[in-house]
Structure formats: structure tokens, C-alpha cells
Design an enzyme around this catalytic site. Sequence first.
Site, PDB file in Angstrom:
ATOM      1  CG  ASN A 241      -0.935  -0.369   2.465  1.00 50.85           C
ATOM      2  OD1 ASN A 241      -0.117  -1.723   2.940  1.00 50.85           O
ATOM      3  ND2 ASN A 241      -1.229   0.547   3.111  1.00 50.85           N
ATOM      4  CG  ASP A 242       0.377   3.917   2.673  1.00 54.51           C
ATOM      5  OD1 ASP A 242      -1.227   3.476   2.396  1.00 54.51           O
ATOM      6  OD2 ASP A 242      -0.554   4.583   3.835  1.00 54.51           O
ATOM      7  N   PRO A 243       3.246   4.046  -0.819  1.00 54.51           N
ATOM      8  CG  PRO A 243       3.389   6.374  -2.107  1.00 54.51           C
ATOM      9  CD  PRO A 243       2.358   5.284  -1.186  1.00 54.51           C
TER      10      PRO A 243
ATOM     11  CB  SER B 204       2.054   5.548   6.007  1.00 48.88           C
ATOM     12  OG  SER B 204       1.771   4.822   5.728  1.00 48.88           O
TER      13      SER B 204
END
Length: 537
Positions: free
Chosen positions: A21-23, A82
Amino acid sequence: SNVGRLHRTAYHFQPKRHWINDPNGPMYYNGVYHLFYQYNPKGAVWGNIVWAHSVSTDLINWTPLDPTIFPSKPFDKYGCWSGSATVLPGNRPVILYTGIVDQNNTQVQNYAVPANLSDPYLREWVKPDNNPLIVPQAGENKTAFRDPTTAWLGRDGRWRILLGGKRKHRGVAFLYRSRDFLRWTKAKHPLHTAAGTGNWECPDFYPVPKQGSNGLDTSVLGPNVKHVLKVSLDVTRYEYYTLGSYDTDKDRYIPDDTSRDGWNGLRYDYGNFYASKSFFDHSKNRRILWGWANESDTAYDDMTKGWAGIQLIPRVITLDPNGKQLLQWPIPELESLRGENVHLSGQVLKKGDVVEVTGITAAQADVEVTFSFAASSLDLAEQFDPAWKTLDAQDVCGRRGSTVEGGLGPFGLLTLASENLEEYTPVFFRVFKAGYQHVVLMCSDARSSSLMDGLYTPSFAGFVDVDLTDKKLSLRSLIDHSVVESFGARGKTCISSRVYPTLAVSDKAHLYVFNNGTEAVKIETLDAWSMNRPRMN
Ligand code: DQQ
């Protein structure tokens, strides 16, 4: 399954297997681009989250490294969520990330630093024992308190970061300050909040120059810049941003009256694009945006495929000369993957015409097209039904679609199409008349994308705030097996969509240009390229 294998992307960022998922923490450091990302090392569904790590010198070819940040300490035992990187003076990178400390998802903010600055890839990072740096205070929502931004330096010598969260239903960008990057104090007032928007995930806050197309370091302040605040809304799974001014005396951000807070505001992308993060690439003086697209098939499909999630193509961010929105365009490095080219120009598309673009790999392509039309056609555009004022673009696209005859439009591309159009993902414009004004709708409609059941197939759409005096509309689509990423009017409106054709796969996929409006449109120019496969992890 065999079809599942054919849905893997070729030039989008993906690890070999498992969930992403998230960068996280994108940065350019000593000649190397780093991309970290949320990753499940054990499967194709979300869980066991660590920071995986890949490096590149061109943002196109990627080399995988071992995960850098993974649960190992009391302050991140249940997950490493994140966060962002900041390069401190003296060329010292620091990562700030959210640690999950218990099974109730209580969130704290930690830091990590490279173990060895002379390792060109910064393979190993250490989490010093004075973590966590920030813990939620009494009365704060401990489970909506995360995703630290890249820090910026104020004129008073103090670093600032944002954390995303909420107070009841109000979305909040909490502001913290520090002189030494270790002791952080919460500011009395958040940088910004908005009623009724729910939890803000992955905030991003950065300057853009009022003039020109360069990007700026996150700490640049002053009269020549505007600021952008982006948040990811976990209620709708969309991201919106506002443009505004940053009052450095009050340490508050005020959106311009041309960009609204909330789900009707401006979006980076009107499709599948979430938890994005930007960074300043000082080697090329540009700001680059990374965003994540999840799958639109089922979790069962993902387990069968053995992978889920891609990062979309990095985009260069600039301010639209009208000052009212951003423009986004794929990084020019992508063009190095272009292979065979087909060029068309001057073809007129009458009502009902469907013209095939042959000679390229239609399942793995980059297409740029500019349409033109007559002034009289603008007068014959269909009326914008006043009842649609209360709808968003996606609802209008759902009602009108690519096959319902219009005046000027629908016209555009049929991507990932089977030969007899049992399957196709149309990306197109419809132009409406609303009084003396025109309203331009751009759609990427997944309803007809696949014969498979159980897929999420929305009619993604956005309006395009474009000046039609030159009687032209342009479109670029990046097609990559199970993703179609489209840019209308040179990046004014962007729509990414995940689709899973069963017939229109690999060399069975076709690309067409179409017009279903009563008014003819002309292909001024069309260039389509087969895309080569980079070294991808
Ligand atoms: N994903 C992370 C969170 C963030 C969310 C967890 C957004 O830190 O808020 O994987 O997709």
C-alpha cells in the site's frame, strides 16, 4: 490462474509478490531515488506491515532491497505504518514513521536513521532507543494520530511536521515543532482542520512557485509561493487538496476561496489513487508525486494472483497558470520506455466511428491524442441538466457513459478492448452547454471493462476546467494490463482505474478511437507507443 498472471503490470512499480500500500519516505539522496512502501511480507492482503525498500537511478528501473523498518521494538511492535523522509542540513536523512504499540492500534511517532551513510543504497536503518518521539496526549484520539510529513524549517529555526487525525468528525492536521528534531512540541492550533471530513490520513504540505514549472524544497517560504495541503480521506478513500496561503506568523494555513475543503474539493485523481506523497527532487528541481492504487478485484483473486497493489507512475506537479489548481504529468523518464510508434493525424471521426490504432502492444502502451472540433459544434453540445448540479462527475458519467449519444462527445479512446468490444475501458470527454458556459466531463468507465464477476467497476469521472477557445481537447492514457492512468488537458484532470479483462489480454488487447456524438471531431494528432518492460524489482 492464467488470466491473473496476465493482469500483472509491466512498467508500474510492483514488488515480486504480496500486498503493498502507501508509498513512504520517497527521497533523492546522493544520486539515488529511494522508494519505501507499506508491505506485507507474508501475503497478498493487508497485515504484518513493514517498510519495504527499492532504489533506482531513473525512477523507472528498480532494485529491491531488504525491508528497512519492521516491528522489532516496543514502540513499533504491532506495525510500522506510513511516514516521510527529511534530509537534514549536513546531508543527513531521517525517517519519521508511525509505530503501532498495542493491539488496540495505539499510534506513536518514531524516527530511524541510516546505519551507514557511506552505503550508497542506505540499506540498513536504526531506530534509536529514545523513541518514540511523539505520543498521543490525554484526550486525543490515539488511533487517528499518524502519518508524519516531511519536515519544513521555519524562519524561527524550528522544524515543523504535520500528523493526520481527527476530533470527532473534524479532520485535523496536527502541527508539531522542534529545534533538534528529537524533542517535539505540539502547537496549540492545528495547521488546518475541516468539519465533517473524518479522519485525515497521509497529509502532505508543500510550496509551489506562483510562476514557472520548477518544484521547491519543502522549507521554501515567501511571497512567490502558494502552499498545497493534501489529505487522504479514509471515509471516501479519495484524496483532496487545496491551494492556499501559509500564514507563518500564526502558523496556520488558509485555503484560497477557489479551492474548497471536503469531498467536493479538488482531487489529485478522480479514480483509484490514495495515500500519495510528494518529494522534492533537487537534482532536477521538480516536485514528484507518488500514489498507490489498490486492486479492484476480490481478496480471493489477490490471494490467487499472489500480489495486490501497485504504485502509479510518478507525476511532476506544477501550478496551473490560472492559479486555481495543480497540473500533473508523468515523469519524462517514462518516455525512455517507448518502443514502436504509430502516428495518426487529420482523421475525422463522424458519429459512430470506431477506428483501430494498430501496430503497437495495446495492453502495454502510452497514448497521446489531441482532438479538435468546429466552433459550431460547441453550440450543438448537449445541455447540462440543471438537476445534475447536485451530482458529482462520477454520477453524471454513470448516467451518460460512452455509448449514450451526445452532441460534442462522447469521444475518446477505447482502451484494453477485445476485438468485438465485449470488453473495453472507455476514456473520453463529453462537452455540455450550461447557459453561455461549457462544462467538460472526463470519464474512465470500468463498467464495460470485463466479463468477469465480482469486480469493482466504477464510472470514475471528473470535470475539466479547460478553456475551449482553441477548440481542442487532449488526452494521454498509460495502459498497463490492469491499469489505465489518464491525463486530460495536459494534466488538469487525472483518472486512474484498475480493470481485469478476460479477453482483452496481452496480444488480444486492442486500442480504438471513437466518437458517439452527433458532431464530428478530428484527430489532430495521435501518437501511441508500445512500452518496453523496465527492470522491476
Ligand atoms: N495506511 C497506513 C496508515 C495510513 C493508511 C497503514 C493509508 O499509516 O493512514 O498501512 O492508506
